[in-house]
Design a protein around this motif. Structure first.
Motif, PDB file in Angstrom:
ATOM      1  N   ILE A  32      -7.730   0.403   7.591  1.00 59.09           N
ATOM      2  CA  ILE A  32      -6.876   1.038   8.012  1.00 59.09           C
ATOM      3  C   ILE A  32      -6.266   2.195   6.632  1.00 59.09           C
ATOM      4  N   GLY A  33      -6.175   1.378   5.449  1.00 61.82           N
ATOM      5  CA  GLY A  33      -5.617   2.200   4.363  1.00 61.82           C
ATOM      6  C   GLY A  33      -6.678   3.237   4.125  1.00 61.82           C
ATOM      7  N   VAL A  34      -7.777   3.106   3.830  1.00 64.37           N
ATOM      8  CA  VAL A  34      -8.740   4.189   3.582  1.00 64.37           C
ATOM      9  C   VAL A  34      -8.920   5.021   4.783  1.00 64.37           C
ATOM     10  N   ALA A  35      -8.812   4.799   6.169  1.00 64.35           N
ATOM     11  CA  ALA A  35      -8.717   6.070   6.906  1.00 64.35           C
ATOM     12  C   ALA A  35      -7.572   6.772   6.829  1.00 64.35           C
ATOM     13  N   ALA A  36      -6.458   6.076   6.691  1.00 70.35           N
ATOM     14  CA  ALA A  36      -5.244   6.936   6.517  1.00 70.35           C
ATOM     15  C   ALA A  36      -5.361   7.603   5.278  1.00 70.35           C
ATOM     16  N   ASN A  37      -5.739   7.371   4.174  1.00 73.09           N
ATOM     17  CA  ASN A  37      -5.844   7.938   2.938  1.00 73.09           C
ATOM     18  C   ASN A  37      -6.482   8.970   3.135  1.00 73.09           C
ATOM     19  N   SER A  38      -7.702   8.895   3.746  1.00 65.08           N
ATOM     20  CA  SER A  38      -8.877  10.110   3.856  1.00 65.08           C
ATOM     21  C   SER A  38      -8.086  11.030   4.735  1.00 65.08           C
ATOM     22  N   VAL A  39      -7.463  10.847   5.800  1.00 62.96           N
ATOM     23  CA  VAL A  39      -6.756  11.757   6.727  1.00 62.96           C
ATOM     24  C   VAL A  39      -5.905  12.606   5.924  1.00 62.96           C
ATOM     25  N   GLY A  40      -5.013  11.978   4.813  1.00 58.65           N
ATOM     26  CA  GLY A  40      -4.109  12.622   3.993  1.00 58.65           C
ATOM     27  C   GLY A  40      -4.590  13.294   3.058  1.00 58.65           C
ATOM     28  N   GLU A  41      -5.648  13.000   2.513  1.00 62.10           N
ATOM     29  CA  GLU A  41      -6.441  13.872   1.453  1.00 62.10           C
ATOM     30  C   GLU A  41      -7.002  15.030   2.135  1.00 62.10           C
ATOM     31  N   VAL A  42      -7.348  14.944   3.287  1.00 65.29           N
ATOM     32  CA  VAL A  42      -8.316  16.143   3.942  1.00 65.29           C
ATOM     33  C   VAL A  42      -6.981  17.223   3.983  1.00 65.29           C
ATOM     34  N   LEU A  88      12.511 -17.483  13.644  1.00 65.31           N
ATOM     35  CA  LEU A  88      11.248 -17.996  12.608  1.00 65.31           C
ATOM     36  C   LEU A  88      10.037 -16.967  12.641  1.00 65.31           C
ATOM     37  N   VAL A  89       9.843 -16.236  13.809  1.00 57.94           N
ATOM     38  CA  VAL A  89       8.955 -15.221  13.817  1.00 57.94           C
ATOM     39  C   VAL A  89       9.341 -13.885  12.782  1.00 57.94           C
ATOM     40  N   LEU A  90      10.381 -13.456  12.875  1.00 57.19           N
ATOM     41  CA  LEU A  90      11.147 -12.406  12.116  1.00 57.19           C
ATOM     42  C   LEU A  90      10.951 -12.912  10.578  1.00 57.19           C
ATOM     43  N   PHE A  91      11.452 -13.807  10.237  1.00 55.38           N
ATOM     44  CA  PHE A  91      11.340 -14.273   8.839  1.00 55.38           C
ATOM     45  C   PHE A  91       9.945 -14.364   8.178  1.00 55.38           C
ATOM     46  N   SER A  92       8.875 -14.873   9.163  1.00 57.42           N
ATOM     47  CA  SER A  92       7.660 -14.994   8.917  1.00 57.42           C
ATOM     48  C   SER A  92       6.809 -13.762   8.464  1.00 57.42           C
ATOM     49  N   LEU A  93       7.370 -12.695   9.161  1.00 61.06           N
ATOM     50  CA  LEU A  93       6.878 -11.326   8.957  1.00 61.06           C
ATOM     51  C   LEU A  93       6.940 -10.911   7.620  1.00 61.06           C
ATOM     52  N   ALA A  94       7.907 -11.227   6.706  1.00 59.46           N
ATOM     53  CA  ALA A  94       7.860 -11.024   5.368  1.00 59.46           C
ATOM     54  C   ALA A  94       6.653 -11.230   4.390  1.00 59.46           C
ATOM     55  N   ALA A  95       5.848 -12.379   4.859  1.00 58.72           N
ATOM     56  CA  ALA A  95       4.582 -12.461   4.246  1.00 58.72           C
ATOM     57  C   ALA A  95       3.512 -11.666   4.767  1.00 58.72           C
ATOM     58  N   VAL A  96       3.650 -11.299   6.153  1.00 58.90           N
ATOM     59  CA  VAL A  96       2.620 -10.561   6.874  1.00 58.90           C
ATOM     60  C   VAL A  96       2.888  -9.187   6.130  1.00 58.90           C
ATOM     61  N   GLY A  97       4.030  -8.573   6.169  1.00 58.45           N
ATOM     62  CA  GLY A  97       4.142  -7.326   5.664  1.00 58.45           C
ATOM     63  C   GLY A  97       3.590  -6.997   4.182  1.00 58.45           C
ATOM     64  N   HIS A  98       3.910  -8.034   3.400  1.00 55.39           N
ATOM     65  CA  HIS A  98       3.477  -7.878   2.130  1.00 55.39           C
ATOM     66  C   HIS A  98       2.014  -7.981   1.929  1.00 55.39           C
ATOM     67  N   SER A  99       1.457  -8.800   2.617  1.00 54.10           N
ATOM     68  CA  SER A  99      -0.260  -8.760   2.649  1.00 54.10           C
ATOM     69  C   SER A  99      -0.648  -7.395   3.101  1.00 54.10           C
ATOM     70  N   ALA A 100      -0.215  -6.933   4.298  1.00 55.85           N
ATOM     71  CA  ALA A 100      -0.769  -5.742   4.994  1.00 55.85           C
ATOM     72  C   ALA A 100      -0.487  -4.491   3.905  1.00 55.85           C
ATOM     73  N   ASN A 101       0.679  -4.575   3.306  1.00 56.44           N
ATOM     74  CA  ASN A 101       0.983  -3.322   2.411  1.00 56.44           C
ATOM     75  C   ASN A 101       0.232  -3.117   1.212  1.00 56.44           C
ATOM     76  N   LYS A 102       0.058  -4.533   0.476  1.00 61.69           N
ATOM     77  CA  LYS A 102      -1.016  -4.703  -0.496  1.00 61.69           C
ATOM     78  C   LYS A 102      -2.078  -4.228  -0.342  1.00 61.69           C
ATOM     79  N   LEU A 103      -2.882  -4.904   0.654  1.00 64.26           N
ATOM     80  CA  LEU A 103      -4.288  -4.744   1.122  1.00 64.26           C
ATOM     81  C   LEU A 103      -4.624  -3.410   1.803  1.00 64.26           C
ATOM     82  N   GLY A 104      -3.764  -2.705   2.368  1.00 66.27           N
ATOM     83  CA  GLY A 104      -3.756  -1.596   2.892  1.00 66.27           C
ATOM     84  C   GLY A 104      -3.831  -0.546   1.818  1.00 66.27           C
ATOM     85  N   GLY A 105      -3.304  -0.819   0.579  1.00 67.48           N
ATOM     86  CA  GLY A 105      -3.420   0.355  -0.421  1.00 67.48           C
ATOM     87  C   GLY A 105      -2.542   1.523  -0.157  1.00 67.48           C
ATOM     88  N   ALA A 106      -3.154   2.707  -0.185  1.00 65.13           N
ATOM     89  CA  ALA A 106      -2.136   4.060  -0.033  1.00 65.13           C
ATOM     90  C   ALA A 106      -1.806   4.251   1.345  1.00 65.13           C
TER      91      ALA A 106
END
Length: 316
Positions: free
Chosen positions: A163-173, A95-113
């Motif tokens: 997190i997305g902004v921070a990671a993207n900033s490091v990558g851009e540098v 039940l936890v494993l299957f619920s992570l599908a929604a979690v992953g979708h939201s984190a990936n979308k809101l995290g941007g790059a």
């Protein structure tokens, strides 16, 4: 006496917490989160975004529109695929494993790059909390998914954009520095990412999290290829064709046991990556214009070269 009783109470509390975590299979471990979970995340990314990109490229080149559709569907599932893969690494209940599908979708979308890094952090949090609540009530089929999804999506809303902004900033540098100093940065990026590829850490996940593309992505790819092809060639006498394919098109991580026993065997591959990096950035100006995860894949399934090729096609 009062102080001794207080210490005893604190000790008893921590013992109960430890027993609860053991019963739930929750292990607070840097290796589990930083290596096992990240490696699993890279597999989820490979089975969605990377495979989708390859299928889409084939569709574009052959003119078969249905392949483009398949590739699009696969690529869009990268967030859920990464989160579920992380859940598998953490041995989550169903039940936890299957619920992570929604979690992953939201984190990936809101995290941007920086979506992959956001998915890694947030999926771990949601998974462990979900494991903690799992089978603790008589209505587990309702409570566990609700807690897991609400936790994951809530945390995504709070920290995924940052997190997305921070990671993207490091990558851009890194990418900016590579453009400014292609020779030096070509060596550094190529050597570091090549080493990470061979270590039990996911270079693909790191490149994806940092959004490493362009000239820096090309240097990263060159370093990965140098390690994979290098180990495949130098071990050919012992491993023959099976070893050539498994390392050249699979992963140089297979050599970690030998590297631990004799670190000197790593020197040729590292030196090769120090050469291929600046050749990539200075002479050929090789750019990764495909998905950033391909920068850390090397010749694994030819995903890296296909990523470069995809970028070329998109630029035409």
């Amino acid at each position: 006496m009062e102080k001794a009783g207080s210490k005893s109470g604190i000790r008893l509390f921590f013992e109960k917490v430890s027993a609860f975590l053991d019963r739930k299979g929750i292990v607070i471990s840097g290796r589990l989160y930083g290596i096992d979970a990240m490696s699993a995340m890279a597999q989820g990314l490979f089975c969605s975004l990377l495979i989708g990109t390859i299928i889409n490229t084939i569709g574009t080149q052959t003119g078969l529109a249905f392949l483009n559709e398949i590739g699009k569907f696969a690529s869009e599932m990268s967030g859920p695929a990464m989160a579920i893969a992380i859940g598998c690494a953490l041995k989550c209940p169903p039940l936890v494993l299957f619920s992570l599908a929604a979690v992953g979708h939201s984190a990936n979308k809101l995290g941007g790059a920086g979506g992959p890094l956001a998915v890694l952090v947030i999926a771990i949090i949601a998974a462990e909390i979900g494991k903690a609540i799992s089978k603790e009530t008589k209505i587990d089929i309702l409570v566990t998914p609700l807690v897991t999804i609400f936790t994951g999506v809530g945390v995504s809303a709070l920290i995924a954009p940052a997190i997305g902004v921070a990671a993207n900033s490091v990558g851009e540098v890194i990418m900016w520095a590579t453009e400014q100093q292609p020779f030096i940065m070509g060596i550094l990026v190529s050597v570091i990412v090549g080493i990470v590829l061979t270590l039990p850490i996911s270079s693909a996940a790191i490149c994806a999290a940092l959004g490493l593309t362009g000239l820096a992505g090309g240097a990263a790819l060159a370093g990965c290829c140098a390690n994979m092809v290098g180990f495949a060639v130098i071990s050919f006498r012992e491993n023959r064709w099976g070893g050539l394919v498994s390392q050249g098109l699979g992963t140089s991580m297979l050599q970690m046991g030998n590297i631990v026993r004799n670190p000197k065997i790593w020197i040729p591959a590292i030196l090769a990556s120090a050469v291929t990096g600046p050749i990539s950035t200075v002479i050929f100006r090789l750019e990764m214009n495909g998905p950033s995860v391909a920068s850390g894949m090397g010749t694994c399934g030819l995903v890296g070269p296909i990523g470069v090729y995809t970028g070329w096609i998109d630029d035409i």
